[in-house]
Motif scaffolding. Structure first.
Motif, mmCIF file in Angstrom:
data_model
loop_
_atom_site.group_PDB
_atom_site.id
_atom_site.type_symbol
_atom_site.label_atom_id
_atom_site.label_comp_id
_atom_site.label_asym_id
_atom_site.label_seq_id
_atom_site.Cartn_x
_atom_site.Cartn_y
_atom_site.Cartn_z
ATOM 1 N N ARG A 85 -5.749 1.090 3.247
ATOM 2 C CA ARG A 85 -7.158 0.577 3.251
ATOM 3 C C ARG A 85 -7.475 -0.101 4.744
ATOM 4 O O ARG A 85 -8.232 0.028 5.225
ATOM 5 N N GLN A 86 -6.426 -1.069 4.545
ATOM 6 C CA GLN A 86 -6.769 -2.147 5.750
ATOM 7 C C GLN A 86 -6.704 -1.472 7.134
ATOM 8 O O GLN A 86 -7.484 -1.720 8.055
ATOM 9 N N ALA A 87 -5.969 -0.638 7.229
ATOM 10 C CA ALA A 87 -5.713 0.226 8.588
ATOM 11 C C ALA A 87 -6.711 1.140 8.754
ATOM 12 O O ALA A 87 -7.434 1.197 9.664
ATOM 13 N N LEU A 88 -7.304 1.661 7.607
ATOM 14 C CA LEU A 88 -8.552 2.609 7.753
ATOM 15 C C LEU A 88 -9.794 1.845 8.405
ATOM 16 O O LEU A 88 -10.384 2.049 9.153
ATOM 17 N N VAL A 89 -9.843 0.660 7.805
ATOM 18 C CA VAL A 89 -11.112 -0.294 7.807
ATOM 19 C C VAL A 89 -10.738 -0.638 9.531
ATOM 20 O O VAL A 89 -11.854 -0.702 10.312
#
Length: 357
Positions: A85-89
């Motif tokens: 999720r952090q990488a996607l954001v």
């Protein structure tokens, strides 16, 4: 070992279970956890010097969702979903689409000069890319040895900046004609500019169903979509993206003379009946970068694409033998051999008939 410890501190790599030896003698690993080993192997494949670790996490997440094609292949374990999720954001915040939306919102109410700047900015970011030529036209050109006609190319995707402008400036500021051009660029349902102009004009006059512009506002908030999605929804979106990518690739390969089995023809017909090939052409990247994967996955959070995936999966279940030529008992092997032979025999391909003389 320092690299492994760095991954553990970042929460990307679990530790092997250890057993204490007692009385201050430390601990030992009795059994090597295969999940830890395969997770480390995945990181080794995707982490490179000078490359942000978040890109490697997205590559790992994409790899973990691919189908196993080799007998005995080991399933890649899932990366920590929080890291995903952090990488996607992080990636989406730096994407072209988000930069365009942010620029459009900043131009709202700023006057005509700022609107002109928006279109100029979009032109520099998006470039002159046009949609792919339809595979049926490509196939016909290959079979006859002719060039693919220029008019077979899709509409200029730069016109989709009108939708971005509508999100930031408001639909009224952009106008029906420009928005009709933008919708036609998607190629949705085979509708032309004139069709969209008629429907949008009717909605504007109150003579047809109203357009939910709020939907486009929500769709434009890709970062918010990822933050709001549950862990399960992110994994499901990957399933949808991988599945739609497979359907898209099979359709494209038809243009490259893939043998046209009855099951494949039925699958293509379902896509044609739905009028969604241009949409897939816009959303799917055959060999996506982490950024393209992030954008595609976010799009597949939308119910429309989830439903499309289910419809095409139902069609596949009705005719699963897409790589089996009727009457050929060799199955996928014979299918592949037929395809390679067809390519070798193309006009001008220099196949066996050319070399016989």
């Amino acid at each position: 070992m320092s690299q492994l410890e760095s991954w553990r501190r970042a929460g990307l790599l679990p530790r092997h279970r250890r057993r204490g030896l007692g009385r201050g003698r430390g601990s030992v690993v009795d059994v090597v956890d295969p999940v830890v080993v395969e997770s480390a192997a995945a990181l080794v494949r995707h982490v490179r010097q000078g490359r942000d670790r978040r890109l490697a996490v997205l590559d790992w997440f994409a790899e973990a969702g691919t189908l196993l094609v080799r007998p005995g292949a080991v399933q890649v374990p899932e990366p920590p979903i929080g890291a995903v999720r952090q990488a996607l954001v992080w990636v989406l915040e730096r994407s072209v689409s988000q930069r365009l939306v942010a620029f459009a919102r900043s131009a709202a109410g700023a006057g005509e000069e700022e609107q002109d700047a928006l279109y100029a900015f979009a032109g520099r970011l998006v470039g002159p890319y046009r949609g792919s030529a339809h595979p049926a036209l490509v196939r016909a050109a290959l079979e006859t040895g002719e060039d693919v006609p220029v008019e077979a190319e899709g509409p200029d995707f730069r016109s989709m900046v009108h939708l971005v402008a509508a999100i930031g400036l408001g639909a009224q500021e952009v106008g029906v004609d420009a928005l009709a051009e933008a919708f036609a660029a998607f190629g949705m349902f085979g509708l032309k500019v004139e069709d969209w102009a008629q429907m949008l004009g009717a909605a504007e006059r109150g003579e047809g169903p109203p357009v939910d512009w709020g939907m486009f506002e929500r769709h434009a908030d890709a970062v918010g979509s990822v933050k709001r999605a549950s862990d399960e929804e992110l994994v499901r979106a990957r399933t949808v993206l991988v599945g739609l990518s497979g359907f898209y690739c099979v359709y494209v390969l038809y243009g490259l003379l893939l043998p046209d089995t009855p099951a494949l023809a039925a699958l293509r017909q379902r896509i044609d009946d739905l009028g969604v090939f241009p949409i897939l052409d816009h959303v799917i990247a055959v060999n996506p970068s982490p950024g393209q994967f992030a954008v595609g996955l976010t799009v597949c959070l939308e119910p429309f694409f989830d439903n499309l995936y289910e419809v095409l999966m139902e069609q596949l279940m009705e005719g699963p033998d897409i790589f089996r030529i009727p009457g050929d008992e060799t199955g996928a092997v014979g299918f592949g051999e037929t395809w390679m032979r067809t390519l070798r025999e193309l006009p001008g391909a220099g196949g066996a008939s050319a070399g016989a003389g």
